[in-house]
Scaffold this active site. Structure first.
Site, PDB file in Angstrom:
ATOM      1  N   HIS A  44       1.354  -4.136  -6.208  1.00 49.53           N
ATOM      2  CA  HIS A  44       2.756  -3.816  -6.499  1.00 49.53           C
ATOM      3  C   HIS A  44       2.821  -3.261  -7.919  1.00 49.53           C
ATOM      4  O   HIS A  44       3.142  -3.980  -8.863  1.00 49.53           O
ATOM      5  CB  HIS A  44       3.631  -5.064  -6.366  1.00 49.53           C
ATOM      6  CG  HIS A  44       5.096  -4.794  -6.451  1.00 49.53           C
ATOM      7  ND1 HIS A  44       6.028  -5.552  -5.789  1.00 49.53           N
ATOM      8  CD2 HIS A  44       5.806  -3.859  -7.130  1.00 49.53           C
ATOM      9  CE1 HIS A  44       7.246  -5.092  -6.049  1.00 49.53           C
ATOM     10  NE2 HIS A  44       7.125  -4.071  -6.874  1.00 49.53           N
ATOM     11  N   GLU A  74       3.213  -1.736  -2.628  1.00 48.33           N
ATOM     12  CA  GLU A  74       4.607  -2.152  -2.694  1.00 48.33           C
ATOM     13  C   GLU A  74       5.268  -1.512  -3.907  1.00 48.33           C
ATOM     14  O   GLU A  74       4.603  -1.218  -4.906  1.00 48.33           O
ATOM     15  CB  GLU A  74       4.706  -3.675  -2.834  1.00 48.33           C
ATOM     16  CG  GLU A  74       4.039  -4.455  -1.725  1.00 48.33           C
ATOM     17  CD  GLU A  74       4.093  -5.955  -1.954  1.00 48.33           C
ATOM     18  OE1 GLU A  74       3.948  -6.702  -0.973  1.00 48.33           O
ATOM     19  OE2 GLU A  74       4.275  -6.382  -3.118  1.00 48.33           O
ATOM     20  N   HIS A 202       5.641 -13.722   0.113  1.00 50.81           N
ATOM     21  CA  HIS A 202       6.225 -14.271  -1.107  1.00 50.81           C
ATOM     22  C   HIS A 202       6.171 -15.795  -1.052  1.00 50.81           C
ATOM     23  O   HIS A 202       6.843 -16.432  -0.258  1.00 50.81           O
ATOM     24  CB  HIS A 202       7.658 -13.815  -1.362  1.00 50.81           C
ATOM     25  CG  HIS A 202       8.027 -13.916  -2.819  1.00 50.81           C
ATOM     26  ND1 HIS A 202       7.843 -12.873  -3.707  1.00 50.81           N
ATOM     27  CD2 HIS A 202       8.519 -14.936  -3.548  1.00 50.81           C
ATOM     28  CE1 HIS A 202       8.233 -13.240  -4.908  1.00 50.81           C
ATOM     29  NE2 HIS A 202       8.635 -14.493  -4.842  1.00 50.81           N
TER      30      HIS A 202
END
Length: 256
Positions: A44, A74, A202
């Protein structure tokens, strides 16, 4: 159906960047995860370069292609390019990852903590999703399980959703996971009915992953980084990846 494990290596880059230099080596860590059986690598990259940088993205793209595993990038598709950060679309144009996950996080956020607001951002997302798909990327949208408009992801052209599992992890920690699991299972069913694949990520960990997969149907992929890297400090990186794969395969119970 077998759920795939994509290891997020952001935290390796956090440790490296805290001191400067090249150690620990993000590519070597990813290589170890792949050697242990991980199905993919997730990054990310953020505009502030707090962990994964553009050069990491390029190097990890080469590594994942060499080993034939999935690369998932991401990021916030609305974040403009700036020094050191060419923008999410340009990173994907340069590396052609198998999957891009669109996450509506602001520059100042410590971590991703909410999903796409379809009413606010749907019109802006549609052409961006189309642009990523022209690059050959599968497109996943980061969503809240309680969002009543999950099916809108399909209407915008997305292929998958990634369920934001932070609230589930918090509920599980407090021994109150059943209502949360019911919410996530409903979200997965609604997504599946709309023709969407289901990812999740997450705060998933060895403590809560088995219960999540047992309670939520049709999860194609889990992206796990923070907990996995933390657990690896005690168990070693490759053994930790193998422990997650055993949980996914149903060969292990939740950790004590």
């Amino acid at each position: 159906m077998s759920t795939h494990l994509s290891v997020n290596v952001n935290k390796i880059a956090v440790l490296r960047n805290s001191r400067g230099g090249q150690d620990p080596d993000v590519v070597q860590a990813a290589r170890s995860c792949i050697a242990a059986g991980a199905h993919g690598i997730t990054v990310h990259p953020r505009p502030d370069q707090r962990h994964i940088r553009a050069d990491d993205v390029y190097a990890l793209s080469t590594l994942t292609r060499m080993h034939g595993v999935e690369f998932n990038i991401e990021g916030n598709p609305f974040a403009p390019p700036r020094a050191g950060y060419p923008g999410l679309l340009e990173l994907c144009r340069a590396t052609r990852p198998q999957q891009v996950t669109l996450v509506p996080d602001g520059d100042g956020q410590l971590t991703s903590d909410h999903g796409v607001d379809f009413a606010r951002d749907g019109a802006r997302l549609a052409p961006l999703i189309a642009a990523f798909k022209t690059l050959g990327c599968r497109v996943s949208l980061f969503v809240d399980a309680g969002n009543p408009e999950i099916a809108q992801a399909a209407a915008l052209g997305a292929d998958r959703i990634e369920l934001y599992t932070g609230p589930y992890a918090e509920a599980h920690h407090h021994g109150q996971s059943q209502p949360s699991l019911a919410l996530f299972a409903d979200a997965a069913r609604r997504a599946h009915a709309a023709g969407l694949g289901i990812n999740a990520g997450h705060d998933l960990s060895q403590h809560n992953l088995a219960d999540f997969l047992a309670g939520v149907p049709d999860v194609l992929e889990v992206s796990i980084g923070h907990a996995l890297v933390g657990e690896a400090l005690y168990q070693g990186l490759e053994p930790t990846v193998r422990a997650y794969l055993a949980i996914i395969a149903g060969g292990a119970t939740t950790a004590a």
